[in-house]
Scaffold this motif. Sequence first.
Motif, PDB file in Angstrom:
ATOM      1  N   ASP A  38       0.820  -1.216   0.000  1.00 53.01           N
ATOM      2  CA  ASP A  38       0.000   0.000   0.000  1.00 53.01           C
ATOM      3  C   ASP A  38       0.854   1.266   0.000  1.00 53.01           C
ATOM      4  OD1 ASP A  38      -2.402  -1.416  -0.046  1.00 53.01           O
ATOM      5  OD2 ASP A  38      -2.465  -1.568   2.137  1.00 53.01           O
ATOM      6  N   THR A  39       2.184   1.123   0.096  1.00 50.68           N
ATOM      7  CA  THR A  39       3.059   2.293   0.023  1.00 50.68           C
ATOM      8  C   THR A  39       3.291   2.741  -1.412  1.00 50.68           C
ATOM      9  OG1 THR A  39       5.085   0.959  -0.047  1.00 50.68           O
ATOM     10  CG2 THR A  39       4.306   1.648   2.136  1.00 50.68           C
ATOM     11  N   ALA A  40       3.048   1.891  -2.383  1.00 50.63           N
ATOM     12  CA  ALA A  40       3.380   2.202  -3.779  1.00 50.63           C
ATOM     13  C   ALA A  40       2.683   3.460  -4.282  1.00 50.63           C
ATOM     14  CB  ALA A  40       3.058   1.007  -4.676  1.00 50.63           C
ATOM     15  N   ALA A  41       1.381   3.576  -4.070  1.00 49.90           N
ATOM     16  CA  ALA A  41       0.647   4.735  -4.592  1.00 49.90           C
ATOM     17  C   ALA A  41       1.069   6.039  -3.928  1.00 49.90           C
ATOM     18  CB  ALA A  41      -0.862   4.514  -4.463  1.00 49.90           C
ATOM     19  N   PRO A  42       1.143   6.123  -2.585  1.00 53.28           N
ATOM     20  CA  PRO A  42       1.562   7.393  -2.000  1.00 53.28           C
ATOM     21  C   PRO A  42       2.997   7.783  -2.343  1.00 53.28           C
ATOM     22  CG  PRO A  42       1.030   5.803  -0.261  1.00 53.28           C
ATOM     23  CD  PRO A  42       0.700   5.168  -1.572  1.00 53.28           C
ATOM     24  N   ILE A  43       3.875   6.802  -2.493  1.00 55.42           N
ATOM     25  CA  ILE A  43       5.248   7.118  -2.881  1.00 55.42           C
ATOM     26  C   ILE A  43       5.271   7.613  -4.323  1.00 55.42           C
ATOM     27  CG2 ILE A  43       7.529   6.139  -3.370  1.00 55.42           C
ATOM     28  CD1 ILE A  43       7.120   4.390  -0.842  1.00 55.42           C
ATOM     29  N   ALA A  44       4.571   6.917  -5.210  1.00 52.91           N
ATOM     30  CA  ALA A  44       4.521   7.347  -6.612  1.00 52.91           C
ATOM     31  C   ALA A  44       3.966   8.764  -6.726  1.00 52.91           C
ATOM     32  CB  ALA A  44       3.666   6.375  -7.430  1.00 52.91           C
ATOM     33  N   ALA A  45       2.997   9.101  -5.898  1.00 49.13           N
ATOM     34  CA  ALA A  45       2.352  10.419  -5.974  1.00 49.13           C
ATOM     35  C   ALA A  45       3.311  11.574  -5.719  1.00 49.13           C
ATOM     36  CB  ALA A  45       1.183  10.479  -4.993  1.00 49.13           C
ATOM     37  N   VAL A  46       4.399  11.339  -4.985  1.00 52.40           N
ATOM     38  CA  VAL A  46       5.336  12.430  -4.679  1.00 52.40           C
ATOM     39  C   VAL A  46       6.617  12.368  -5.522  1.00 52.40           C
ATOM     40  CG1 VAL A  46       4.466  12.755  -2.347  1.00 52.40           C
ATOM     41  CG2 VAL A  46       6.395  11.215  -2.727  1.00 52.40           C
ATOM     42  N   LEU A  47       6.752  11.362  -6.372  1.00 51.23           N
ATOM     43  CA  LEU A  47       7.936  11.250  -7.231  1.00 51.23           C
ATOM     44  C   LEU A  47       7.713  12.008  -8.529  1.00 51.23           C
ATOM     45  CD1 LEU A  47       8.816   7.463  -6.831  1.00 51.23           C
ATOM     46  CD2 LEU A  47      10.026   9.424  -5.849  1.00 51.23           C
ATOM     47  N   PRO A  48       8.784  12.591  -9.078  1.00 53.91           N
ATOM     48  CA  PRO A  48       8.642  13.264 -10.372  1.00 53.91           C
ATOM     49  C   PRO A  48       8.103  12.289 -11.416  1.00 53.91           C
ATOM     50  CG  PRO A  48      10.810  13.689  -9.421  1.00 53.91           C
ATOM     51  CD  PRO A  48      10.150  12.643  -8.568  1.00 53.91           C
ATOM     52  N   GLY A  49       7.019  12.647 -12.051  1.00 53.37           N
ATOM     53  CA  GLY A  49       6.409  11.792 -13.068  1.00 53.37           C
ATOM     54  C   GLY A  49       5.584  10.647 -12.518  1.00 53.37           C
ATOM     55  N   PRO A  55      -2.861   6.705  -9.135  1.00 52.86           N
ATOM     56  CA  PRO A  55      -4.223   6.158  -9.167  1.00 52.86           C
ATOM     57  C   PRO A  55      -4.284   4.732  -9.705  1.00 52.86           C
ATOM     58  CG  PRO A  55      -4.147   8.336 -10.196  1.00 52.86           C
ATOM     59  CD  PRO A  55      -2.738   7.924  -9.923  1.00 52.86           C
ATOM     60  N   VAL A  56      -3.408   4.423 -10.651  1.00 53.36           N
ATOM     61  CA  VAL A  56      -3.367   3.062 -11.208  1.00 53.36           C
ATOM     62  C   VAL A  56      -2.918   2.084 -10.128  1.00 53.36           C
ATOM     63  CG1 VAL A  56      -2.271   1.572 -12.925  1.00 53.36           C
ATOM     64  CG2 VAL A  56      -2.918   3.906 -13.534  1.00 53.36           C
ATOM     65  N   LEU A  57      -1.855   2.440  -9.415  1.00 54.01           N
ATOM     66  CA  LEU A  57      -1.359   1.570  -8.341  1.00 54.01           C
ATOM     67  C   LEU A  57      -2.405   1.392  -7.246  1.00 54.01           C
ATOM     68  CD1 LEU A  57       2.260   2.981  -8.142  1.00 54.01           C
ATOM     69  CD2 LEU A  57       1.602   0.691  -8.929  1.00 54.01           C
ATOM     70  N   ARG A  58      -3.114   2.471  -6.939  1.00 54.07           N
ATOM     71  CA  ARG A  58      -4.167   2.403  -5.919  1.00 54.07           C
ATOM     72  C   ARG A  58      -5.300   1.494  -6.404  1.00 54.07           C
ATOM     73  NH1 ARG A  58      -4.481   7.459  -5.450  1.00 54.07           N
ATOM     74  NH2 ARG A  58      -2.848   7.673  -3.915  1.00 54.07           N
ATOM     75  N   GLY A  59      -5.663   1.649  -7.683  1.00 55.73           N
ATOM     76  CA  GLY A  59      -6.753   0.842  -8.248  1.00 55.73           C
ATOM     77  C   GLY A  59      -6.419  -0.630  -8.361  1.00 55.73           C
ATOM     78  N   LEU A  60      -5.140  -0.923  -8.501  1.00 60.12           N
ATOM     79  CA  LEU A  60      -4.692  -2.317  -8.610  1.00 60.12           C
ATOM     80  C   LEU A  60      -4.238  -2.848  -7.258  1.00 60.12           C
ATOM     81  CD1 LEU A  60      -2.592  -2.062 -11.900  1.00 60.12           C
ATOM     82  CD2 LEU A  60      -4.818  -3.151 -11.620  1.00 60.12           C
ATOM     83  N   GLY A  61      -4.861  -2.389  -6.195  1.00 58.74           N
ATOM     84  CA  GLY A  61      -4.456  -2.720  -4.825  1.00 58.74           C
ATOM     85  C   GLY A  61      -3.988  -4.140  -4.595  1.00 58.74           C
ATOM     86  N   PRO A  62      -4.818  -5.143  -4.881  1.00 56.55           N
ATOM     87  CA  PRO A  62      -4.376  -6.523  -4.619  1.00 56.55           C
ATOM     88  C   PRO A  62      -3.165  -6.927  -5.466  1.00 56.55           C
ATOM     89  CG  PRO A  62      -6.750  -6.449  -4.869  1.00 56.55           C
ATOM     90  CD  PRO A  62      -6.230  -5.089  -5.248  1.00 56.55           C
ATOM     91  N   VAL A  63      -3.097  -6.450  -6.703  1.00 48.98           N
ATOM     92  CA  VAL A  63      -1.973  -6.772  -7.580  1.00 48.98           C
ATOM     93  C   VAL A  63      -0.701  -6.076  -7.066  1.00 48.98           C
ATOM     94  CG1 VAL A  63      -1.062  -6.574  -9.934  1.00 48.98           C
ATOM     95  CG2 VAL A  63      -3.471  -7.138  -9.566  1.00 48.98           C
ATOM     96  N   THR A  64      -0.854  -4.809  -6.681  1.00 56.90           N
ATOM     97  CA  THR A  64       0.290  -4.048  -6.159  1.00 56.90           C
ATOM     98  C   THR A  64       0.812  -4.691  -4.878  1.00 56.90           C
ATOM     99  OG1 THR A  64      -0.634  -2.034  -7.111  1.00 56.90           O
ATOM    100  CG2 THR A  64       1.048  -1.755  -5.437  1.00 56.90           C
TER     101      THR A  64
END
Length: 101
Positions: A38-49, A55-64
């Motif tokens: 569950d850290t993937a989406a919030p970390i991605a949100a603050v990285l350049p690009g 939102p994709v990582l958040r939407g794919l929660g179980p896969v992520t």
Amino acid sequence: MAIQSAEGERLLAGVPAPLRLASAHAVGADGRVASGGDTAAPIAAVLPGGRVFAPVLRGLGPVTRGGYTLVARNRSRLGRLVTPTMSARADELIESRARAG
């Protein structure tokens, strides 16, 4: 930052001590803690690009979360792919950002 540092312990005060070292954690500006995959989406949100991927990582929660678990269980094998040069470059980048921040 290190989970076992004074700042890490302060930020993760709401996470039971035995679980702090069990996975990666991300603490948002609002103090909310995400752990494991569950850290993937919030970390991605603050990285350049990365904002477009959050939102994709958040939407794919179980896969992520499954991907995080797969990597975490194989980190020893994957770590062998990191060369000393790559590690040194990463250390330098982290240090320079810490000084700038």
